[in-house]
Scaffold this motif. Structure first.
Motif, PDB file in Angstrom:
ATOM      1  N   GLU A  32      39.121 -94.036 -35.870  1.00  0.00           N
ATOM      2  CA  GLU A  32      38.977 -94.833 -34.658  1.00  0.00           C
ATOM      3  C   GLU A  32      37.568 -94.607 -34.123  1.00  0.00           C
ATOM      4  O   GLU A  32      36.962 -93.570 -34.405  1.00  0.00           O
ATOM      5  N   PRO A  33      37.025 -95.572 -33.336  1.00  0.00           N
ATOM      6  CA  PRO A  33      35.599 -95.505 -32.966  1.00  0.00           C
ATOM      7  C   PRO A  33      35.142 -94.158 -32.386  1.00  0.00           C
ATOM      8  O   PRO A  33      34.121 -93.623 -32.805  1.00  0.00           O
ATOM      9  N   GLU A  34      35.927 -93.592 -31.471  1.00  0.00           N
ATOM     10  CA  GLU A  34      35.466 -92.338 -30.856  1.00  0.00           C
ATOM     11  C   GLU A  34      35.485 -91.173 -31.842  1.00  0.00           C
ATOM     12  O   GLU A  34      34.653 -90.276 -31.780  1.00  0.00           O
ATOM     13  N   ARG A  35      36.430 -91.206 -32.785  1.00  0.00           N
ATOM     14  CA  ARG A  35      36.505 -90.157 -33.819  1.00  0.00           C
ATOM     15  C   ARG A  35      35.297 -90.257 -34.754  1.00  0.00           C
ATOM     16  O   ARG A  35      34.645 -89.267 -35.070  1.00  0.00           O
ATOM     17  N   ALA A  36      35.024 -91.494 -35.220  1.00  0.00           N
ATOM     18  CA  ALA A  36      33.900 -91.704 -36.131  1.00  0.00           C
ATOM     19  C   ALA A  36      32.590 -91.321 -35.443  1.00  0.00           C
ATOM     20  O   ALA A  36      31.716 -90.692 -36.046  1.00  0.00           O
ATOM     21  N   ALA A  37      32.473 -91.680 -34.132  1.00  0.00           N
ATOM     22  CA  ALA A  37      31.238 -91.381 -33.394  1.00  0.00           C
ATOM     23  C   ALA A  37      31.031 -89.869 -33.297  1.00  0.00           C
ATOM     24  O   ALA A  37      29.913 -89.363 -33.437  1.00  0.00           O
ATOM     25  N   ALA A  38      32.116 -89.134 -33.073  1.00  0.00           N
ATOM     26  CA  ALA A  38      32.003 -87.672 -32.958  1.00  0.00           C
ATOM     27  C   ALA A  38      31.545 -87.073 -34.286  1.00  0.00           C
ATOM     28  O   ALA A  38      30.686 -86.180 -34.311  1.00  0.00           O
ATOM     29  N   LEU A  39      32.087 -87.580 -35.388  1.00  0.00           N
ATOM     30  CA  LEU A  39      31.672 -87.055 -36.697  1.00  0.00           C
ATOM     31  C   LEU A  39      30.219 -87.435 -36.983  1.00  0.00           C
ATOM     32  O   LEU A  39      29.437 -86.619 -37.498  1.00  0.00           O
ATOM     33  N   ALA A  40      29.831 -88.674 -36.611  1.00  0.00           N
ATOM     34  CA  ALA A  40      28.447 -89.119 -36.826  1.00  0.00           C
ATOM     35  C   ALA A  40      27.471 -88.179 -36.124  1.00  0.00           C
ATOM     36  O   ALA A  40      26.455 -87.760 -36.705  1.00  0.00           O
ATOM     37  N   GLU A  41      27.829 -87.815 -34.895  1.00  0.00           N
ATOM     38  CA  GLU A  41      26.965 -86.916 -34.123  1.00  0.00           C
ATOM     39  C   GLU A  41      26.833 -85.566 -34.838  1.00  0.00           C
ATOM     40  O   GLU A  41      25.726 -85.035 -34.977  1.00  0.00           O
ATOM     41  N   GLY A  42      27.960 -85.052 -35.305  1.00  0.00           N
ATOM     42  CA  GLY A  42      27.955 -83.776 -36.031  1.00  0.00           C
ATOM     43  C   GLY A  42      27.110 -83.846 -37.290  1.00  0.00           C
ATOM     44  O   GLY A  42      26.380 -82.906 -37.615  1.00  0.00           O
ATOM     45  N   LEU A  43      27.197 -84.961 -37.996  1.00  0.00           N
ATOM     46  CA  LEU A  43      26.442 -85.099 -39.252  1.00  0.00           C
ATOM     47  C   LEU A  43      24.952 -85.210 -38.986  1.00  0.00           C
ATOM     48  O   LEU A  43      24.134 -84.649 -39.724  1.00  0.00           O
ATOM     49  N   ARG A  44      24.582 -85.921 -37.918  1.00  0.00           N
ATOM     50  CA  ARG A  44      23.144 -86.023 -37.579  1.00  0.00           C
ATOM     51  C   ARG A  44      22.608 -84.642 -37.233  1.00  0.00           C
ATOM     52  O   ARG A  44      21.529 -84.252 -37.685  1.00  0.00           O
ATOM     53  N   ALA A  45      23.372 -83.886 -36.471  1.00  0.00           N
ATOM     54  CA  ALA A  45      22.949 -82.527 -36.100  1.00  0.00           C
ATOM     55  C   ALA A  45      22.827 -81.654 -37.356  1.00  0.00           C
ATOM     56  O   ALA A  45      22.027 -80.722 -37.401  1.00  0.00           O
ATOM     57  N   ALA A  46      23.632 -81.965 -38.386  1.00  0.00           N
ATOM     58  CA  ALA A  46      23.595 -81.170 -39.624  1.00  0.00           C
ATOM     59  C   ALA A  46      22.461 -81.609 -40.550  1.00  0.00           C
ATOM     60  O   ALA A  46      22.302 -81.056 -41.639  1.00  0.00           O
ATOM     61  N   GLY A  47      21.684 -82.643 -40.150  1.00  0.00           N
ATOM     62  CA  GLY A  47      20.502 -83.013 -40.924  1.00  0.00           C
ATOM     63  C   GLY A  47      20.590 -84.317 -41.699  1.00  0.00           C
ATOM     64  O   GLY A  47      19.688 -84.636 -42.465  1.00  0.00           O
ATOM     65  N   PHE A  48      21.663 -85.072 -41.523  1.00  0.00           N
ATOM     66  CA  PHE A  48      21.743 -86.391 -42.176  1.00  0.00           C
ATOM     67  C   PHE A  48      20.975 -87.398 -41.303  1.00  0.00           C
ATOM     68  O   PHE A  48      21.227 -87.497 -40.099  1.00  0.00           O
ATOM     69  N   ALA A  49      20.045 -88.128 -41.933  1.00  0.00           N
ATOM     70  CA  ALA A  49      19.164 -89.009 -41.146  1.00  0.00           C
ATOM     71  C   ALA A  49      19.829 -90.344 -40.835  1.00  0.00           C
ATOM     72  O   ALA A  49      19.839 -90.797 -39.694  1.00  0.00           O
ATOM     73  N   ASP A  50      20.410 -90.957 -41.843  1.00  0.00           N
ATOM     74  CA  ASP A  50      20.916 -92.318 -41.671  1.00  0.00           C
ATOM     75  C   ASP A  50      22.452 -92.312 -41.703  1.00  0.00           C
ATOM     76  O   ASP A  50      23.060 -92.355 -42.769  1.00  0.00           O
ATOM     77  N   VAL A  51      23.032 -92.201 -40.517  1.00  0.00           N
ATOM     78  CA  VAL A  51      24.498 -92.178 -40.412  1.00  0.00           C
ATOM     79  C   VAL A  51      24.921 -93.373 -39.565  1.00  0.00           C
ATOM     80  O   VAL A  51      24.408 -93.549 -38.452  1.00  0.00           O
ATOM     81  N   ALA A  52      25.805 -94.206 -40.070  1.00  0.00           N
ATOM     82  CA  ALA A  52      26.229 -95.374 -39.292  1.00  0.00           C
ATOM     83  C   ALA A  52      27.728 -95.604 -39.457  1.00  0.00           C
ATOM     84  O   ALA A  52      28.352 -95.126 -40.411  1.00  0.00           O
ATOM     85  N   ILE A  53      28.288 -96.337 -38.490  1.00  0.00           N
ATOM     86  CA  ILE A  53      29.707 -96.699 -38.511  1.00  0.00           C
ATOM     87  C   ILE A  53      29.766 -98.220 -38.655  1.00  0.00           C
ATOM     88  O   ILE A  53      29.519 -98.945 -37.692  1.00  0.00           O
ATOM     89  N   PRO A  54      30.008 -98.706 -39.877  1.00  0.00           N
ATOM     90  CA  PRO A  54      29.902-100.150 -40.097  1.00  0.00           C
ATOM     91  C   PRO A  54      31.011-100.947 -39.421  1.00  0.00           C
ATOM     92  O   PRO A  54      32.128-100.457 -39.257  1.00  0.00           O
ATOM     93  N   ASP A  55      30.668-102.167 -39.049  1.00  0.00           N
ATOM     94  CA  ASP A  55      31.672-103.131 -38.610  1.00  0.00           C
ATOM     95  C   ASP A  55      32.250-103.801 -39.836  1.00  0.00           C
ATOM     96  O   ASP A  55      31.667-103.752 -40.918  1.00  0.00           O
TER      97      ASP A  55
END
Ligand code: ZN
Length: 472
Positions: free
Chosen positions: A442-465
């Motif tokens: 769900e959007p808020e779950r994916a957003a939370a993981l995206a944030e974690g992944l960016r902090a872990a050093g992944f540059a291009d993280v997106a949640i596609p429509d």
């Protein structure tokens, strides 16, 4: 597949399902002139919307060359018979255990589709057009003939310049992450699709393997931002809940999907019973499909972890067949409603959307001695979700009921990795994986993981429509 080849373009992945939601997994890979699908699952939600979404593919099924199937949960494989019905004639690659489980799952799904159509037709007036099931048993049979088993960790050519490897995902028996190697004009590219990723340290199944290295990662995000309770504490609470309910003379109702969750719950109940930590109450598994699924489990020890293999060598009764009452016939299921005294009833479906659990809920939800134990993810707009939200009244089979039963949520039995476990699995890829796309959340779950992944050093993280593409 021997058709005239165009000059190959850079491969693209288009996300057609499980975008910003957890159902209907469906992703299209275009590589040169080949079209592959990753999964082809059923979309589940409001009836009319689901029907339309499942019926209408955003491409011609006959144009698809092959399907790579991550695992046998219906939100990943449940629309395959419809794809076949509409003209797909190519191979469907999956692990041997997934092939066996898919036969059980799809057979049951067809039955539900046919029952649903029958129910709608009975409600229709004379002269109104008949509702056709999305697919039927014949479509399932044809689909099963198209399933090709590929063992774990064994690269398999799935088209010119395309090689797929299935790697243990530790989520459901046979579940796999899929690594795809693609030859492109500018060299080899790798794509990893996590499917659904399991948790380390859970019983029966082997721990998930390391995520295969890749340029593009397509990852699930079901429990982004959420931390599961440790397994041991969950099992402890499971024992307490059964004891407490038995003390007050009530029944414990556990809605659980017949495949995977049911076996996990029975396994834990059996462990508690053997350790003398469960009161003397009968345990019923009220699901004909669970009986067949348990047989498939027993036939695939290659998916089991060492501890389970050791235990099976001592006591082959892993799923408590000698101790649990498996209920097959409808007649015996109905008889359970009037059974006096405490007991545990595990019954499908897992989100209380259909199946025998509805009848058990109907009979016992207004009894304050009852406990409803929710042990899996509950999608929005399902009865299960309403129970989790502690709604005072719920509608079951068309009638309104007051919820007097105790509702207990045990997320620690989840078959999905939580936020920390997902990050731990994906972190080693930071620095080499150029693109990450998050699906199945769900959007808020994916957003939370995206944030974690960016902090872990992944540059291009997106949640596609839905319908969005990414080029490798
Ligand atoms: Zn799954």
């Amino acid at each position: 597949m021997a058709r005239q080849r165009k000059p190959p373009a850079a491969p693209t992945v288009t996300f057609w399902g499980a975008t910003r939601t957890v159902t209907g997994s469906l992703h299209r890979v275009d590589a040169g002139d080949l079209v592959l699908l990753l999964d082809c699952g059923l979309f589940q939600g409001h009836r009319a919307e689901s029907r339309h979404r499942n019926e209408t593919f955003p491409f011609r099924p006959g144009d698809v060359d092959a399907v790579l199937l991550s695992h046998a949960h219906v939100d990943h494989c449940g629309n395959l018979p419809n794809l076949v019905r509409q003209g797909f004639a190519g191979p469907i690659y999956c692990t041997p255990a997934t092939r066996a489980l898919a036969a059980v799952m799809l057979g049951d799904a067809a039955k539900i589709q046919e029952e649903d159509a029958g129910y709608l037709n009975r409600k229709r007036g004379k002269g109104e057009p008949k509702v056709e099931p999305l697919y039927d048993g014949r479509d399932v049979y044809r689909t099963l003939l198209q399933l090709h088993a590929v063992p774990y960790d064994t690269p398999r050519s799935v088209g010119h310049g395309l090689e797929a490897t299935f790697v243990n995902a530790g989520h459901l028996l046979g579940a796999a992450m899929i690594q795809l190697r693609l030859d492109t004009p500018t060299g080899e590219r790798r794509l990893t699709f996590t499917g659904d990723r399991g948790r380390p340290g859970v019983p029966i199944l082997r721990d998930p393997a390391p995520v295969p290295p890749c340029d593009l990662l397509v990852s699930e995000s079901t429990y982004g931002g959420h931390t599961h309770e440790p397994v041991e504490e969950t099992v402890e609470r499971l024992g307490e809940v059964v004891s407490r309910t038995a003390d007050r003379g009530g029944k414990v109702l556990i809605p659980a999907f017949s495949v995977g969750r049911t076996q996990t719950i029975v396994y834990f109940l059996h462990q508690l019973q053997k350790a003398g930590r469960l009161p003397e109450v009968p345990v019923y598994v009220d699901s004909p499909m669970a009986v067949r699924a348990t047989e498939v489990f027993r036939a695939h020890p290659e998916c089991f972890n060492d501890e389970t293999l050791r235990m099976m060598a001592i006591d082959p009764d892993l799923f408590g067949e000698r101790w649990v009452h498996y209920v097959d016939r409808v007649h015996d299921s109905i008889a359970l409603n009037d059974r006096p005294g405490p007991c545990v009833i595990v019954s499908a479906s897992g989100m209380c959307e259909a199946g025998r659990i509805l009848h058990h809920l109907k009979h016992h939800i207004e009894d304050a001695r009852t406990t409803i134990l929710i042990a899996g993810f509950q999608a929005p707009d399902t009865l299960g979700r309403r129970l989790v939200e502690r709604r005072p009244e719920v509608r079951i089979l068309g009638r309104l009921f007051t919820v007097k039963a105790e509702v207990v949520v045990l997320n620690g039995l989840s078959a999905h990795a939580d936020h920390g476990e997902l990050l731990q699995g994906l972190r080693p890829l930071a620095g080499t994986t150029r693109q990450v796309r998050l699906v199945h959340g769900e959007p808020e779950r994916a957003a939370a993981l995206a944030e974690g992944l960016r902090a872990a050093g992944f540059a291009d993280v997106a949640i596609p429509d839905r319908g969005e593409s990414v080029t490798l």
